[in-house]
Design a protein around this motif. Structure first.
Motif, mmCIF file in Angstrom:
data_model
loop_
_atom_site.group_PDB
_atom_site.id
_atom_site.type_symbol
_atom_site.label_atom_id
_atom_site.label_comp_id
_atom_site.label_asym_id
_atom_site.label_seq_id
_atom_site.Cartn_x
_atom_site.Cartn_y
_atom_site.Cartn_z
ATOM 1 N N VAL A 1 46.944 38.011 33.771
ATOM 2 C CA VAL A 1 45.942 36.956 33.634
ATOM 3 C C VAL A 1 44.505 37.488 33.668
ATOM 4 O O VAL A 1 43.571 36.746 33.350
ATOM 5 C CB VAL A 1 46.120 35.856 34.711
ATOM 6 N N ASP A 2 44.343 38.749 34.057
ATOM 7 C CA ASP A 2 43.002 39.317 34.088
ATOM 8 C C ASP A 2 43.100 40.839 34.066
ATOM 9 O O ASP A 2 44.120 41.406 34.447
ATOM 10 C CB ASP A 2 42.261 38.876 35.348
ATOM 11 N N VAL A 3 42.053 41.472 33.621
ATOM 12 C CA VAL A 3 41.954 42.931 33.629
ATOM 13 C C VAL A 3 40.739 43.273 34.487
ATOM 14 O O VAL A 3 39.655 42.728 34.284
ATOM 15 C CB VAL A 3 41.805 43.497 32.198
ATOM 16 N N ILE A 4 40.922 44.156 35.455
ATOM 17 C CA ILE A 4 39.861 44.525 36.387
ATOM 18 C C ILE A 4 39.247 45.847 35.934
ATOM 19 O O ILE A 4 39.966 46.831 35.724
ATOM 20 C CB ILE A 4 40.415 44.686 37.827
ATOM 21 N N VAL A 5 37.917 45.869 35.774
ATOM 22 C CA VAL A 5 37.208 47.097 35.395
ATOM 23 C C VAL A 5 36.206 47.450 36.483
ATOM 24 O O VAL A 5 35.729 46.576 37.204
ATOM 25 C CB VAL A 5 36.479 46.949 34.036
#
Length: 173
Positions: free
Chosen positions: A89-93
């Protein structure tokens, strides 16, 4: 009448200087002595290149084949044993833009009782499984993921990684 006459004379002089200046710019000087221009003479406005302030060089273009890459948001994640692990549901950078982790909506039924957990990007494997086009496999068991703390925005992120693969995030100031 005299004021109008002076105005017409002034416009004619300026027009004559502009024409003479543009001709001089087009024609090479006849001798080296003619090459030197007086320091106080400005080139006519018509010969100065004008570029808009917002002008930007054209962007670079890369073509990626349809079978070479795909989006990951909303994609199903499975364990190595084939268990349903949820959806990305999300990509963390990090602050430098490097992908560090993925948030997975784990557990629950039809969105009820599910929670977001964060797994290290290196714990995900992207590939093909027989009878399916592309798959995302997580190198963790369902029990390991179930024990992970829930991810909430604006709180410290606990990232669950495969054994030995998680590198600590260095603080960027």
């Amino acid at each position: 009448m005299r004021a109008i006459g002076r105005l017409v004379l002034g416009v004619a002089i300026v027009a004559g200087l502009t024409v003479a200046g543009s001709r001089a710019a087009e024609e090479p000087p006849a001798s080296p002595s003619e090459a030197k221009a007086p320091a106080n003479v400005q080139p006519p406005a018509s010969t100065v290149p004008v570029t808009p302030k917002d002008a930007a060089p054209p962007p670079s273009v890369t073509i990626i084949g349809a079978s070479e890459a795909h989006g990951v948001l909303g994609r199903d994640v499975r364990s190595a044993a084939g268990e349903d692990m949820g959806r990305i549901v999300d990509v963390i950078v990090d602050r430098t833009g490097h992908v560090r982790a993925a948030a997975i909506d784990f557990g629950g039924f039809l969105g009820v009782g599910s929670r977001k957990i964060v797994v290290d990007w290196n714990a995900l494997r992207f590939g093909k499984i027989a009878n399916k086009k592309d798959s995302i496999t997580l190198e963790l068991t369902k029990a390991q993921v179930a024990a992970a703390p829930e991810y909430k925005e604006d709180t410290p992120i606990v990232v669950l990684g495969a054994s030995g693969s998680l590198q600590p995030l260095q603080a960027i100031q």
